[in-house]
Design a protein around this motif. Structure first.
Motif, short mmCIF file in Angstrom:
data_model
loop_
_atom_site.label_atom_id
_atom_site.label_comp_id
_atom_site.label_asym_id
_atom_site.label_seq_id
_atom_site.Cartn_x
_atom_site.Cartn_y
_atom_site.Cartn_z
N GLU A 30 0.81 -1.22 0.00
CA GLU A 30 0.00 0.00 0.00
C GLU A 30 0.84 1.27 0.00
N ILE A 31 2.05 1.19 0.51
CA ILE A 31 2.89 2.39 0.56
C ILE A 31 3.51 2.69 -0.80
N ILE A 32 3.55 1.72 -1.69
CA ILE A 32 4.14 1.91 -3.02
C ILE A 32 3.34 2.96 -3.79
N GLY A 33 4.04 3.94 -4.35
CA GLY A 33 3.38 4.97 -5.14
C GLY A 33 3.91 6.35 -4.81
N THR A 34 3.19 7.35 -5.28
CA THR A 34 3.58 8.75 -5.12
C THR A 34 2.66 9.42 -4.12
N TRP A 35 3.25 10.12 -3.16
CA TRP A 35 2.52 10.77 -2.07
C TRP A 35 2.89 12.24 -2.01
N VAL A 36 1.89 13.11 -1.87
CA VAL A 36 2.11 14.56 -1.79
C VAL A 36 1.72 15.03 -0.39
N SER A 37 2.58 15.86 0.19
CA SER A 37 2.36 16.37 1.54
C SER A 37 1.14 17.28 1.62
N ALA A 102 -1.68 3.63 5.77
CA ALA A 102 -1.39 3.86 4.36
C ALA A 102 -2.58 3.31 3.60
N ASN A 103 -3.29 4.17 2.92
CA ASN A 103 -4.50 3.77 2.19
C ASN A 103 -5.57 3.25 3.12
N TYR A 104 -5.57 3.70 4.35
CA TYR A 104 -6.55 3.22 5.32
C TYR A 104 -7.96 3.44 4.80
N ASP A 105 -8.73 2.37 4.72
CA ASP A 105 -10.10 2.41 4.20
C ASP A 105 -10.16 3.02 2.80
N ASN A 106 -9.10 2.82 2.02
CA ASN A 106 -9.04 3.28 0.63
C ASN A 106 -9.18 4.79 0.47
N ASN A 107 -8.81 5.55 1.49
CA ASN A 107 -8.89 7.01 1.33
C ASN A 107 -7.57 7.60 0.83
N ASN A 108 -6.62 6.73 0.51
CA ASN A 108 -5.35 7.15 -0.09
C ASN A 108 -4.60 8.18 0.74
N THR A 109 -4.55 7.97 2.05
CA THR A 109 -3.83 8.85 2.95
C THR A 109 -2.75 8.07 3.69
N LEU A 110 -1.55 8.63 3.72
CA LEU A 110 -0.44 8.07 4.47
C LEU A 110 -0.18 9.02 5.64
#
Length: 127
Positions: A30-37, A102-110
């Protein structure tokens, strides 16, 4: 009766261990990918499946890390908690974060807490 209790205890331990391993796999993928602050949209983290994290500021590569996820980071050890350990590829400085999701409940938030000062960082996944 004693053997039944031992078998039940052993079964419970195996079940807990299997669930912990399953959670590890989920976090690792789930952590794999691009994340913006959320605090500063110019900060971007890109986690690759090969254990490398690239940090960008204003679309310019600013740092490269190797990362791992486990139940231990520095002196912190907790079987109920996942930690993100990032090691700077250039100067080998080590940074530890307690992962809240990371992606908790599919809300795409880390979300994670820096162990050095307790600051919480929140990132949103870019599709």
């Amino acid at each position: 009766m004693k053997y039944i209790k031992l078998i039940l205890l052993f079964s419970l331990i195996l079940t807990i261990e299997c669930k912990a391993q399953q959670a590890q796999v989920n976090i690792d993928t789930e952590i794999i990918g691009t994340w913006v602050s959320e605090d500063d949209p110019k900060i971007k983290l890109v986690f690759n499946s090969d254990g490398q994290c690239l940090e960008y500021y204003d679309s310019v590569l600013s740092d490269t890390f190797s990362y791992s996820i486990s139940n231990q980071c520095e002196e912190e050890l907790d079987v109920n908690t996942w930690f993100l350990k990032m090691i700077d590829s250039e100067d080998l400085d080590e940074y530890c974060y307690e992962l809240y999701g990371a992606n908790y409940d599919n809300n795409n938030t880390l979300s994670m807490r820096f162990m050095g000062n307790g600051k919480i960082y929140v990132y949103n996944k870019v599709n």
